[in-house]
Design a protein around this motif. Sequence first.
Motif, PDB file in Angstrom:
ATOM      1  N   VAL A  26     -52.897 -34.670  32.644  1.00  0.00           N
ATOM      2  CA  VAL A  26     -52.692 -33.244  32.493  1.00  0.00           C
ATOM      3  C   VAL A  26     -53.456 -32.707  31.274  1.00  0.00           C
ATOM      4  O   VAL A  26     -53.961 -31.597  31.269  1.00  0.00           O
ATOM      5  N   TRP A  27     -53.600 -33.527  30.259  1.00  0.00           N
ATOM      6  CA  TRP A  27     -54.331 -33.025  29.097  1.00  0.00           C
ATOM      7  C   TRP A  27     -55.832 -32.941  29.351  1.00  0.00           C
ATOM      8  O   TRP A  27     -56.521 -32.170  28.700  1.00  0.00           O
ATOM      9  N   ASN A  39     -51.746 -19.348  25.989  1.00  0.00           N
ATOM     10  CA  ASN A  39     -50.935 -19.958  24.937  1.00  0.00           C
ATOM     11  C   ASN A  39     -51.828 -20.324  23.769  1.00  0.00           C
ATOM     12  O   ASN A  39     -52.907 -20.862  23.981  1.00  0.00           O
ATOM     13  N   ASP A  66     -52.580 -21.633  30.621  1.00  0.00           N
ATOM     14  CA  ASP A  66     -53.080 -22.518  29.580  1.00  0.00           C
ATOM     15  C   ASP A  66     -53.778 -21.728  28.473  1.00  0.00           C
ATOM     16  O   ASP A  66     -53.480 -21.875  27.284  1.00  0.00           O
ATOM     17  N   LYS A  97     -42.664 -34.257  28.169  1.00  0.00           N
ATOM     18  CA  LYS A  97     -44.063 -34.306  28.596  1.00  0.00           C
ATOM     19  C   LYS A  97     -44.150 -34.063  30.095  1.00  0.00           C
ATOM     20  O   LYS A  97     -43.440 -34.700  30.880  1.00  0.00           O
ATOM     21  N   VAL A 123     -48.578 -30.492  27.182  1.00  0.00           N
ATOM     22  CA  VAL A 123     -48.035 -29.714  28.285  1.00  0.00           C
ATOM     23  C   VAL A 123     -46.619 -30.247  28.524  1.00  0.00           C
ATOM     24  O   VAL A 123     -46.430 -31.448  28.721  1.00  0.00           O
ATOM     25  N   ASP A 139     -47.780 -26.626  21.810  1.00  0.00           N
ATOM     26  CA  ASP A 139     -47.446 -27.185  23.116  1.00  0.00           C
ATOM     27  C   ASP A 139     -47.179 -26.018  24.059  1.00  0.00           C
ATOM     28  O   ASP A 139     -46.815 -24.936  23.629  1.00  0.00           O
ATOM     29  N   TYR A 140     -47.325 -26.240  25.358  1.00  0.00           N
ATOM     30  CA  TYR A 140     -46.916 -25.146  26.234  1.00  0.00           C
ATOM     31  C   TYR A 140     -46.121 -25.646  27.427  1.00  0.00           C
ATOM     32  O   TYR A 140     -46.317 -26.752  27.908  1.00  0.00           O
ATOM     33  N   PHE A 146     -45.053 -25.757  31.105  1.00  0.00           N
ATOM     34  CA  PHE A 146     -45.681 -25.518  32.398  1.00  0.00           C
ATOM     35  C   PHE A 146     -44.622 -25.028  33.377  1.00  0.00           C
ATOM     36  O   PHE A 146     -43.652 -25.716  33.644  1.00  0.00           O
ATOM     37  N   ASP A 186     -56.930 -33.475  23.090  1.00  0.00           N
ATOM     38  CA  ASP A 186     -55.592 -33.232  22.545  1.00  0.00           C
ATOM     39  C   ASP A 186     -55.620 -33.419  21.027  1.00  0.00           C
ATOM     40  O   ASP A 186     -56.480 -34.127  20.490  1.00  0.00           O
ATOM     41  N   ARG A 240     -56.213 -29.508  30.516  1.00  0.00           N
ATOM     42  CA  ARG A 240     -56.281 -28.538  29.412  1.00  0.00           C
ATOM     43  C   ARG A 240     -57.692 -28.524  28.825  1.00  0.00           C
ATOM     44  O   ARG A 240     -58.261 -27.465  28.591  1.00  0.00           O
ATOM     45  N   ARG A 273     -53.636 -22.364  21.683  1.00  0.00           N
ATOM     46  CA  ARG A 273     -53.940 -23.732  22.109  1.00  0.00           C
ATOM     47  C   ARG A 273     -53.403 -24.803  21.169  1.00  0.00           C
ATOM     48  O   ARG A 273     -53.229 -25.937  21.564  1.00  0.00           O
TER      49      ARG A 273
END
Length: 585
Positions: free
Chosen positions: A139-140, A446, A443, A389, A382, A451-452, A454, A347, A143, A448
């Motif tokens: 997932v990262w 937020n 994405d 996580k 995320v 953390d965001y 989902f 990240d 991003r 950056r």
Amino acid sequence: MITIHNQLQQSFLRAIQQAFSDTSIQPALVEITHSTQEKFGHYQCNSAMKLSKILKKNPREVAEAIVSNLNLVEDGQPFIEKCEIAGPGFINISIDTNYLANRTQTILHSAKLGMTESHQHEKVVIDFSSPNTAKEMQVWHLRSTIIGDCLARLFEFLDYDVLRLNHVGDWGTAFGMLIAYLKEEAPGILNGTQQTDLTHLVTWYKQAKKRFDEDAAFKKRSQLEVVAIQSGDASSLHAWEIICDISRRAYQEVYDLLDVHIIERGESFYNPMLADVIADLESKQLITISDGAKCVMMPGFTNREGEILPLIVQKSDGGFNYAATDMAAIRHRVQEEKANRIIYITDAGQSMHFQMVFKAAELAGYLNPDKVAVNHIGFGLVLDAQGKKFKTRSSETERLVDLLHAAINKAKDILIERQVDMSEAELNETAKVLGINAIKYADLSNNRSSDYVFSYDRMLKFEGNTAAFLMYSYVRINGIKRKVGVDIATLKNSVTINLQHPSEIALALQVNQFDETLDVMAKDLFPHRLTEYLFNLAEKFNAFFRDCRVEGDPAQDSRLLLAETVATVLKQGMNILGLKVVDRM
Ligand code: ARG
């Protein structure tokens, strides 16, 4: 054309230098910001307070002196309508309405929305996405892909020479065990008689790892495979190619859905340069041996115990590692690619690694920080609704592409629920745009560095700070144009924009701050600057449309052109975010 912000900066610097007969006053002392409240005007200058300390004068008197020396006219055109001194010495500034109208007109009529500066001789290398071969994209990586694509689009729009690089993790000792395993368990993959996909490859990879840890003979065979690839053995290299290909196909599915284009230049690309880089570091006396490994030791990088953290570039077994590759990459990007700026997007966990690589590159003379800017753009995690996580699925195999398809499917459900009148094909196309836009926007909007969380529900909302809200505003403008039914191209040639109503002026001001927003974003590389700007633009448009009649009003044509400028800016802004627009929704 110069931004309003920069024009103010210049006008106030001049006024300050004149007021105090001191031409050595530096631009940095001039502080111009947006007004905190509309009723205070458009911009404010906060320099009087700082200056009063330096000049040992009363701040209000300083402010008065600045204002009385200020030129309200620029290039023969009234620029500042009025200035008011408030509180301890703030100078509130209102921009001339005609100036705003003319500037809006220029934006409407220029292909680059009034942006005239070219940076074609400045090269920006952006290292982003960069998943690892034989592993699922995480997932990262999503991003990194979304943020990286957005920054690349920004610099492309600003007319820089942009090189988008995918630093795929496609090299290293792990491939030895995977090849050894496939040779024994699935030879068909390697001789081309059997097809597979990344999901299977990942499973084999895990099994190979297990066998590597348990079976000494297998471990030996794996190590021999590593030697074979590194010495260029044809059959081992072919096996490696096949593994890369399977992985590449999986990533490509994600890139196609996201419409992201990127040049693959993985770690393997730098392999032939590694030995030379290490030898070079040695000749420059930068290498210290620690536990048999070759390390660069740099003051300022310490662990919690205060001990110096080494940047390991060659392991004790002779293998080159991630850091060695990054050293070769930075040298190549500066020396061969002639980069003026290099941006890495991963990240935040890798931030220390990059700071160390940057410092080591500086010590080695690969990087002159006065000439080449390097930025590591770290971002947060995320998270799911529980604050854990984020996982795409609860089962063991996670595929990033499933997450994208889920967003598209949910978008389709929403469209069906809203009973839109569309053919199946249009429905699918719109759902795809809506779903992918939602993922990207959530994405990018937020900050950056945090953390965001989902959430499909939140990102797909039609109101609030979402992609759908922006798209909806765009669609609405098109609806108005259709309804009034005049030809915009003809209007553009015959009508000039004229601003009267406060909501109209506020909207025009916002339109005129697009270039400023991009300027700020190109400096600090925060995409949420642009999402915030576009959200405000859409809101100001809605206020304008609520307060100002378009169809049938004497100001109809001017207002249509203002709306058209908003649509152009919205579309261009969304394009920089990597979002698509639809004509109806
Ligand atoms: N492949 C790496 C990872 O997944 C990211 C690479 C980032 N770029 C770089 N030049 N190190 O962690």
